[in-house]
Design a protein around this motif. Structure first.
Motif, PDB file in Angstrom:
ATOM      1  N   ILE A  42      30.939  -9.933  14.959  1.00 54.52           N
ATOM      2  CA  ILE A  42      31.933 -10.769  14.784  1.00 54.52           C
ATOM      3  C   ILE A  42      31.836 -11.322  13.293  1.00 54.52           C
ATOM      4  CG2 ILE A  42      32.345 -13.111  15.492  1.00 54.52           C
ATOM      5  CD1 ILE A  42      31.223 -12.558  18.336  1.00 54.52           C
ATOM      6  N   GLY A  43      30.645 -11.454  12.873  1.00 52.34           N
ATOM      7  CA  GLY A  43      30.482 -11.819  11.435  1.00 52.34           C
ATOM      8  C   GLY A  43      31.187 -10.790  10.509  1.00 52.34           C
ATOM      9  N   ARG A  44      31.175  -9.589  10.653  1.00 50.10           N
ATOM     10  CA  ARG A  44      31.375  -8.471   9.911  1.00 50.10           C
ATOM     11  C   ARG A  44      33.037  -8.618  10.088  1.00 50.10           C
ATOM     12  NH1 ARG A  44      29.894  -6.338   5.649  1.00 50.10           N
ATOM     13  NH2 ARG A  44      30.722  -4.436   6.187  1.00 50.10           N
ATOM     14  N   TRP A  45      33.723  -8.495  11.307  1.00 52.99           N
ATOM     15  CA  TRP A  45      35.079  -8.449  11.556  1.00 52.99           C
ATOM     16  C   TRP A  45      35.682  -9.820  11.012  1.00 52.99           C
ATOM     17  CZ3 TRP A  45      38.132 -11.760  14.539  1.00 52.99           C
ATOM     18  CH2 TRP A  45      39.341 -11.546  14.722  1.00 52.99           C
ATOM     19  N   GLY A  46      34.887 -10.986  11.279  1.00 55.81           N
ATOM     20  CA  GLY A  46      35.596 -11.952  10.449  1.00 55.81           C
ATOM     21  C   GLY A  46      35.870 -11.994   8.926  1.00 55.81           C
ATOM     22  N   GLN A  47      34.611 -11.623   8.237  1.00 58.12           N
ATOM     23  CA  GLN A  47      34.854 -11.329   6.928  1.00 58.12           C
ATOM     24  C   GLN A  47      35.775 -10.422   6.555  1.00 58.12           C
ATOM     25  OE1 GLN A  47      33.292 -12.738   4.175  1.00 58.12           O
ATOM     26  NE2 GLN A  47      31.486 -13.854   5.138  1.00 58.12           N
ATOM     27  N   ARG A  48      36.120  -9.180   7.117  1.00 56.95           N
ATOM     28  CA  ARG A  48      37.080  -8.474   6.643  1.00 56.95           C
ATOM     29  C   ARG A  48      38.493  -8.863   7.190  1.00 56.95           C
ATOM     30  NH1 ARG A  48      34.147  -2.766   8.783  1.00 56.95           N
ATOM     31  NH2 ARG A  48      32.586  -2.856   7.175  1.00 56.95           N
ATOM     32  N   ASN A  49      38.651  -9.733   8.199  1.00 54.86           N
ATOM     33  CA  ASN A  49      39.997 -10.056   8.426  1.00 54.86           C
ATOM     34  C   ASN A  49      40.354 -11.595   8.177  1.00 54.86           C
ATOM     35  OD1 ASN A  49      40.754  -7.507   9.691  1.00 54.86           O
ATOM     36  ND2 ASN A  49      38.987  -7.715  11.198  1.00 54.86           N
ATOM     37  N   ALA A  50      39.572 -12.250   7.621  1.00 54.55           N
ATOM     38  CA  ALA A  50      39.828 -13.530   7.464  1.00 54.55           C
ATOM     39  C   ALA A  50      41.204 -13.820   7.005  1.00 54.55           C
ATOM     40  CB  ALA A  50      38.874 -14.248   6.348  1.00 54.55           C
TER      41      ALA A  50
ATOM     42  N   THR B   2      26.535 -14.029  10.817  1.00 57.54           N
ATOM     43  CA  THR B   2      25.786 -13.202  10.320  1.00 57.54           C
ATOM     44  C   THR B   2      24.367 -13.840  10.139  1.00 57.54           C
ATOM     45  OG1 THR B   2      27.853 -12.144   8.933  1.00 57.54           O
ATOM     46  CG2 THR B   2      25.462 -11.429   8.455  1.00 57.54           C
ATOM     47  N   ILE B   3      24.386 -14.839   9.688  1.00 60.09           N
ATOM     48  CA  ILE B   3      23.034 -15.691   9.615  1.00 60.09           C
ATOM     49  C   ILE B   3      22.590 -15.802  10.784  1.00 60.09           C
ATOM     50  CG2 ILE B   3      21.965 -17.786   8.916  1.00 60.09           C
ATOM     51  CD1 ILE B   3      24.053 -17.695   6.420  1.00 60.09           C
ATOM     52  N   ILE B   4      23.026 -16.098  12.058  1.00 60.57           N
ATOM     53  CA  ILE B   4      22.692 -16.342  13.331  1.00 60.57           C
ATOM     54  C   ILE B   4      22.106 -14.755  13.930  1.00 60.57           C
ATOM     55  CG2 ILE B   4      23.044 -16.873  15.677  1.00 60.57           C
ATOM     56  CD1 ILE B   4      25.368 -18.851  14.511  1.00 60.57           C
ATOM     57  N   ALA B   5      22.870 -13.832  13.494  1.00 58.68           N
ATOM     58  CA  ALA B   5      22.370 -12.655  13.843  1.00 58.68           C
ATOM     59  C   ALA B   5      21.002 -12.158  13.275  1.00 58.68           C
ATOM     60  CB  ALA B   5      23.288 -11.411  13.570  1.00 58.68           C
ATOM     61  N   ILE B   6      20.918 -12.553  12.107  1.00 61.51           N
ATOM     62  CA  ILE B   6      19.509 -12.525  11.416  1.00 61.51           C
ATOM     63  C   ILE B   6      18.469 -13.248  12.211  1.00 61.51           C
ATOM     64  CG2 ILE B   6      18.256 -12.701   9.216  1.00 61.51           C
ATOM     65  CD1 ILE B   6      20.994 -12.038   7.766  1.00 61.51           C
ATOM     66  N   VAL B   7      18.509 -14.331  12.379  1.00 58.71           N
ATOM     67  CA  VAL B   7      17.686 -15.405  13.105  1.00 58.71           C
ATOM     68  C   VAL B   7      17.456 -14.636  14.304  1.00 58.71           C
ATOM     69  CG1 VAL B   7      17.518 -17.702  14.252  1.00 58.71           C
ATOM     70  CG2 VAL B   7      18.409 -17.350  11.822  1.00 58.71           C
ATOM     71  N   PHE B   8      18.424 -14.137  15.129  1.00 59.17           N
ATOM     72  CA  PHE B   8      17.914 -13.550  16.495  1.00 59.17           C
ATOM     73  C   PHE B   8      16.874 -12.375  16.206  1.00 59.17           C
ATOM     74  CE2 PHE B   8      21.603 -15.691  18.676  1.00 59.17           C
ATOM     75  CZ  PHE B   8      21.091 -15.989  19.674  1.00 59.17           C
ATOM     76  N   VAL B   9      17.457 -11.596  15.101  1.00 58.36           N
ATOM     77  CA  VAL B   9      16.467 -10.311  14.901  1.00 58.36           C
ATOM     78  C   VAL B   9      15.032 -10.855  14.515  1.00 58.36           C
ATOM     79  CG1 VAL B   9      16.035  -8.374  13.140  1.00 58.36           C
ATOM     80  CG2 VAL B   9      18.306  -8.806  14.091  1.00 58.36           C
ATOM     81  N   VAL B  10      14.856 -11.819  13.748  1.00 61.19           N
ATOM     82  CA  VAL B  10      13.658 -12.429  13.372  1.00 61.19           C
ATOM     83  C   VAL B  10      12.775 -12.870  14.469  1.00 61.19           C
ATOM     84  CG1 VAL B  10      12.454 -14.087  11.997  1.00 61.19           C
ATOM     85  CG2 VAL B  10      14.260 -12.896  10.952  1.00 61.19           C
ATOM     86  N   LEU B  11      13.484 -13.666  15.444  1.00 65.40           N
ATOM     87  CA  LEU B  11      12.908 -14.026  16.555  1.00 65.40           C
ATOM     88  C   LEU B  11      12.459 -12.960  17.579  1.00 65.40           C
ATOM     89  CD1 LEU B  11      15.272 -17.352  17.539  1.00 65.40           C
ATOM     90  CD2 LEU B  11      12.840 -17.198  16.437  1.00 65.40           C
ATOM     91  N   ALA B  12      13.313 -12.233  17.318  1.00 69.52           N
ATOM     92  CA  ALA B  12      12.763 -10.814  18.495  1.00 69.52           C
ATOM     93  C   ALA B  12      11.529 -10.343  18.022  1.00 69.52           C
ATOM     94  CB  ALA B  12      13.942  -9.790  18.716  1.00 69.52           C
ATOM     95  N   VAL B  13      11.662 -10.055  16.575  1.00 69.38           N
ATOM     96  CA  VAL B  13      10.323  -9.430  15.995  1.00 69.38           C
ATOM     97  C   VAL B  13       9.308 -10.392  16.108  1.00 69.38           C
ATOM     98  CG1 VAL B  13       9.623  -8.553  13.797  1.00 69.38           C
ATOM     99  CG2 VAL B  13      11.910  -7.775  14.550  1.00 69.38           C
ATOM    100  N   ALA B  14       9.369 -11.508  15.697  1.00 67.86           N
ATOM    101  CA  ALA B  14       8.473 -12.629  15.672  1.00 67.86           C
ATOM    102  C   ALA B  14       7.740 -12.705  17.145  1.00 67.86           C
ATOM    103  CB  ALA B  14       8.716 -14.090  15.223  1.00 67.86           C
ATOM    104  N   GLY B  15       8.689 -12.477  18.284  1.00 64.80           N
ATOM    105  CA  GLY B  15       8.140 -12.777  19.391  1.00 64.80           C
ATOM    106  C   GLY B  15       7.217 -11.403  19.963  1.00 64.80           C
ATOM    107  N   GLN B  16       7.406 -10.275  19.488  1.00 62.79           N
ATOM    108  CA  GLN B  16       6.444  -9.062  19.418  1.00 62.79           C
ATOM    109  C   GLN B  16       5.327  -9.397  18.551  1.00 62.79           C
ATOM    110  OE1 GLN B  16       7.066  -6.885  22.094  1.00 62.79           O
ATOM    111  NE2 GLN B  16       8.538  -8.423  22.375  1.00 62.79           N
ATOM    112  N   VAL B  17       5.503  -9.753  17.590  1.00 59.91           N
ATOM    113  CA  VAL B  17       3.995  -9.711  16.631  1.00 59.91           C
ATOM    114  C   VAL B  17       3.365 -10.672  16.963  1.00 59.91           C
ATOM    115  CG1 VAL B  17       3.657  -9.833  14.157  1.00 59.91           C
ATOM    116  CG2 VAL B  17       5.597  -8.649  14.665  1.00 59.91           C
TER     117      VAL B  17
END
Length: 73
Positions: A19-27, A55-70
């Motif tokens: 959604i973030g990439r689409w929004g950036q490209r089509n704003a 896009t920042i929220i997506a990065i937060v989700f990835v960090v949380l997924a990795v942190a939950g495993q580590v």
């Protein structure tokens, strides 16, 4: 159970990133043509800011997924 949680987090991350990439490209195309040039520029900046937030929220989700495993717990 943990794998399912990680997959859900990564799915949300992928959705927010897309959604973030689409929004950036089509704003510019998403702004109504009936607005004044100043209004169009303001609305386009606002849409790009929202897309950047997704896009920042997506990065937060990835960090949380990795942190939950580590991290123990």
């Amino acid at each position: 159970m943990m794998i399912a949680a990680v997959l859900v987090q990564l799915a949300f991350a992928a959705a927010f990133f897309a959604i973030g990439r689409w929004g950036q490209r089509n704003a510019a195309a998403l702004v109504p043509a009936s607005l004044s040039p100043e209004g169009r520029a303001k609305k386009e900046r606002s849409l790009r800011r929202g897309a950047r937030s997704c896009t920042i929220i997506a990065i937060v989700f990835v960090v949380l997924a990795v942190a939950g495993q580590v991290l123990p717990g």
